[in-house]
Design an enzyme around this catalytic site. Structure first.
Site: not given
Ligand code: IPE
Ligand code: IPE
Ligand code: MG
Length: 246
Positions: A17-22, A34, A66, A128
């Site tokens: 989380d936090g892509n938009g604020r970045w 993103h 969505w 992995l």
């Protein structure tokens, strides 16, 4: 006695989380965040594999996402497909087994095809196990599992009296995988946002203020260090666990 010493976590789950604020902090549109987050995904996958973590489950897009603007959803879906197609060869080389969980019927045909191809291509890898949650919601997952049990009962294949936790768990998206030992959420919010509601029952949780595009190996290490310092009691008393050690 079911005891687990907190060594290295076997299964780590991450709410990225936090892509938009970045992006906003830099005066850029949200999708730029993103795109920047892809670098963190690559670094985290490589690092987890290097550390010997067996399973890594990444939350990329929730059932609730969505509701976002169509344009942002469009960018995200194209990005998923683009990254998948670009990275699959490298993942395969590193023996990563890639799987997707979520409501894939809601995804576009081209993304679904790319997902199926990547899953098929890496299915026999023994490194992995990387699980990407796209169009995933914990409530959807549990509802889906409950529906499968109800259908079996209706068809006379299952006596409702025999339903136990294991039978429900067997119908979940992560059936057959161990529960996440450690959940990391970046971006500063302290909530679960409908991620793996059933499977996170006993996860240790690390909330990091780092925004996902800035998340690096050292942040992952800090979360793992926190985890290794935990005493996982699963309902027992500390004294019981001490006694079991001897
Ligand atoms: C997480 O970053 C990525 C997705 C949910 C797809 P956000 O897009 O939620 O970023 P913030 O929380 O608005 O900063
Ligand atoms: C959770 O992040 C979903 C993903 C990271 C994919 P959100 O940013 O969508 O969560 P809320 O809406 O703030 O709880
Ligand atoms: Mg967010």
């Amino acid at each position: 006695m079911p005891q687990k010493v907190a060594g290295l976590p076997e299964h780590v789950a991450v709410i990225m989380d936090g892509n938009g604020r970045w992006a906003r902090k830099r005066g850029m549109p949200r999708p730029a965040g993103h795109r920047a987050g892809v670098k963190s995904v690559r670094a985290t996958v490589q690092h987890a594999a290097r550390l010997g973590i067996r399973q890594l489950t990444l939350f990329a897009f929730s059932s609730e996402n969505w509701k976002r603007p169509a344009e942002e959803i469009g960018v995200l879906m194209s990005l998923f497909r683009e990254v998948l197609q670009r990275e699959v060869a490298e993942l395969h080389k590193n023996r990563v087994r890639l799987q997707f969980i979520g409501e894939r019927e809601r995804l576009g045909p081209r993304l679904r095809t790319a997902i199926e191809a990547a899953e098929g291509h890496t299915a026999d890898n023994d490194g992995l196990q990387l699980v990407v949650a796209v169009a995933y919601g914990g409530r959807w997952d549990i509802t889906n599992a409950a529906r499968k049990l109800a259908q079996k009962a209706r068809d006379g294949e299952l006596d409702p009296e025999t339903i136990d936790e294991q039978s429900l768990a067997d119908g979940l998206q992560l059936a057959g995988m161990s529960d996440p030992d450690l959940l990391i959420r970046t971006g500063g919010e302290r909530r679960v946002s409908n991620f793996l509601l059933w499977n996170l029952a006993y996860a240790e949780i690390v909330f990091s203020d780092v925004l996902w595009p800035d998340f690096r190996e050292s942040d992952f290490d800090a979360a793992v260090d926190y985890f290794t310092g935990r005493q996982r009691r699963f309902g027992h008393t500390p004294e019981q666990l001490e006694a079991a050690k001897c």
